[in-house]
Scaffold this active site. Structure first.
Site, mmCIF file in Angstrom:
data_model
loop_
_atom_site.group_PDB
_atom_site.id
_atom_site.type_symbol
_atom_site.label_atom_id
_atom_site.label_comp_id
_atom_site.label_asym_id
_atom_site.label_seq_id
_atom_site.Cartn_x
_atom_site.Cartn_y
_atom_site.Cartn_z
ATOM 1 N N GLY A 315 34.043 -51.674 37.220
ATOM 2 C CA GLY A 315 33.489 -52.346 36.051
ATOM 3 C C GLY A 315 34.023 -53.755 35.903
ATOM 4 N N SER A 316 34.317 -54.130 34.652
ATOM 5 C CA SER A 316 34.658 -55.534 34.365
ATOM 6 C C SER A 316 35.971 -55.998 34.958
ATOM 7 C CB SER A 316 34.677 -55.750 32.844
ATOM 8 O OG SER A 316 33.394 -55.543 32.296
ATOM 9 N N THR A 317 36.840 -55.068 35.352
ATOM 10 C CA THR A 317 38.106 -55.492 35.976
ATOM 11 C C THR A 317 37.868 -56.142 37.335
ATOM 12 O OG1 THR A 317 38.377 -53.240 36.830
ATOM 13 C CG2 THR A 317 39.563 -53.798 34.807
#
Length: 596
Positions: A315-317
């Site tokens: 995801g956003s990481t």
């Protein structure tokens, strides 16, 4: 009248036939005895020739076998210690208690012994009394196993009872003094002393000391001849396997993780702390865990370190990694601004931001601060799909990181033809979906941003250390440069803004400059088609100190309930871990942020 001399002569002069008749029996016996002796001598001589000449080599070999024995001395498994020399695993002598009921004089003696043994073993008296008396009444011929892994202290107390029917069998056992604290890294050995998880499994060759067999002589009674025992027969190898793990940090990390997991009723969680300069891991905690001293009381899935063995979509990481790729390819500049509508269409698919915000436009830093999916799609659309795919391969996606722990899973990346031909694939990859990796690989990638652009190999083994303090380190792959120092430094500065003014505020530690990125990723269904409704994996990856980044900390929590985001669930864990890390490593406070 005959004289006396004449009468004697007459007596002596008996007929010859009478004389032969009287002496024939003794003469025959004499011949018989001599014949037997001669025959026996011939037999003995023949047998002696048979033994000494015909079968001499065979008998010599048999005699040597009877007088010689080969003994392999017991050599304990090497100790495992942490970086501060705290013992994590060690061999010890333990005892197994067997009871032979048939050796008791009567049932009263069996009952009396049972009560004394129960008190020493801290076992219910009634259970042991029933076991021993039933065994006596049923006239069992075989021993009953009552207890195992008894310490020498308990064994000494049992020996002092001098009770009939008690039998203590000495054996070697592996002890893990820290119990659950480092189980995810150390692992355990089974009853055969074979490693089954952790470094006990992956470093089996280093932990097993070499022990060659010795040839010893025995006397006629089978007793070893002490003058024939080699000098180095009882030599002990004091070399230990030292890990990079810090037990203090491991303990505080586990506490912080458990608290958040209980608060959000999460399925599982994990934390990794790594030195970005060399890849050494200071802490690796996965929950739920197990006690390696009692591994037989846990289900097999408890031994699986999912931070290495399971894949997930980051995801956003993963967005900071994509920003670094775009900067490295010079398709964007740090001060570029992108429109940020609520929805963007790609190949007939609608892509939305996780949270609706009234942002007309966002800078690159703002895209990371607000974790904008729409902004990331626009950034990566400036990159040709085949170039983007080559970068993902260069980063190692679809491969393992080569950590020295067992059962690491290989990441998954779709084939190049599908990735390049379908516009939706690069779009979803821009915000960390459509491919999968392990948490340890995500840490490796963020460490490349922290250390100036190099991929280092994560590892938990520092090396073999002897009693003189000399260290024999393993050979690790050389760091691989993937980003320029300028690109890495630019992204790190953006990550500091995420902590100061964006979604990572919950990780702030007063007096210290920290960078990081939150992530709240959907969980893919088993088989890879679609996503589980309402199930997410929350995460936060941080680094400190920003002015000279060295440590990377990742917290991942699987399926938390309630208001669960990377900012609310994972970021507070990273904050607690960093506070412990600062204390343990004595990291000085950061200098004030320079004004531009």
């Amino acid at each position: 009248m005959d004289t006396p001399r004449q009468s004697i002569r007459q007596k002596r002069k008996k007929p010859l036939s009478q004389q032969l008749k009287r002496s024939s029996v003794p003469y025959f016996r004499l011949l018989l005895v001599w014949g037997v002796l001669l025959a026996g001598g011939l037999v003995l001589a023949g047998n002696l020739y048979h033994l000494q000449v015909v079968h001499s080599s065979t008998l010599l070999r048999r005699a040597q076998q009877q007088q010689t024995t080969y003994i392999r001395p017991f050599v304990p498994r090497r100790q495992v210690v942490d970086r501060n020399d705290n013992v994590l695993a060690i061999d010890r002598q333990v005892y197994t208690l067997y009871v032979h009921p048939r050796l008791f004089k009567n049932v009263l003696e069996a009952e009396s012994v049972a009560k004394k043994v129960a008190a020493m073993l801290d076992r219910p008296t009634s259970d042991l009394v029933t076991l021993l008396t039933d065994g006596y009444n049923n006239d069992r011929n075989r021993g009953i196993r009552v207890a195992s892994a008894l310490s020498e202290e308990v064994a000494d107390k049992l020996k002092k009872l001098k009770a009939n029917g008690l039998d203590l069998v000495q054996e070697s056992s592996r002890l893990y003094p820290q119990e659950k604290v480092a189980a995810d890294v150390v692992g355990y050995v089974d009853r055969d002393h074979r490693g089954q998880a952790g470094v006990e499994y992956s470093q089996q060759k280093l932990l097993e000391r070499s022990a060659e067999s010795y040839k010893l002589r025995k006397d006629g009674k089978g007793v070893l001849l002490s003058d024939r025992v080699p000098e180095n027969f009882v030599h002990r190898d004091e070399t230990k396997l030292q890990l990079t793990i810090d037990t203090r940090l491991q303990r505080t990390t586990r506490i912080a993780l458990r608290e958040q997991m209980q608060k959000f009723n999460a399925k599982r969680g994990g934390v990794i702390v790594m030195d970005a300069h060399d890849g050494s891991i200071l802490s690796l905690v996965a929950e739920p865990s197990y006690n390696p001293n009692e591994y037989f009381n846990f289900e097999p899935h408890a031994f699986r370190n999912w931070l290495l063995a399971d894949l997930y979509e980051p995801g956003s990481t993963f967005k900071p990694i994509n920003i670094a790729i775009a900067l490295e390819e010079k398709v964007i500049k740090p001060d570029d601004v992108f429109p940020d509508p609520d929805v963007i269409k790609v190949g007939g698919w609608s892509i939305r931001n996780a949270e609706k915000e009234d942002n007309l436009a966002l800078s690159i830093t703002g895209i990371l601060q607000h974790s904008s999916n729409v902004g990331m799609v626009q950034v990566m659309q400036r990159l040709k799909p085949d170039v983007y795919y080559n970068w993902l391969q260069k980063l190692g996606l679809g491969k393992t990181v080569g950590i020295d722990l067992p059962f690491e899973a290989r990441g998954q990346l779709k084939n190049q033809a599908k990735f390049v031909s379908s516009p939706i694939e690069p779009a979803t990859a821009s915000f960390g979906q459509g491919f999968s990796l392990t948490p340890i690989q995500l840490v490796q990638l963020h460490a490349a941003l922290a250390n100036g652009g190099k991929l280092v190999t994560p590892h938990v083994v520092r090396g073999l250390i002897d009693n003189q303090g000399r260290l024999q380190q393993p050979n690790l792959p050389q760091p691989k440069a993937i980003f320029s120092p300028q690109t890495a430094q630019t992204v790190v500065k953006m990550l500091e803004a995420v902590v100061l003014e964006g979604s990572g505020k919950a990780s702030q530690v007063p007096g210290y400059r920290i960078g990081g990125k939150t992530g709240t990723a959907q969980k893919a269904n088993i088989g890879g088609r679609g996503y589980q409704r309402g199930a997410v994996i929350t995460s936060f990856v941080g680094m400190l100190p920003i002015e000279s980044p060295r440590y990377v900390v990742l917290a991942v929590v699987d399926e938390p309930k309630g208001i669960a985001y990377g900012s609310t669930v994972a970021a507070p864990i990273v904050k607690s871990v960093m506070e412990s890390l600062i204390s343990i490593e004595r990291i000085p406070p950061s200098q004030p942020i320079p004004k531009e």
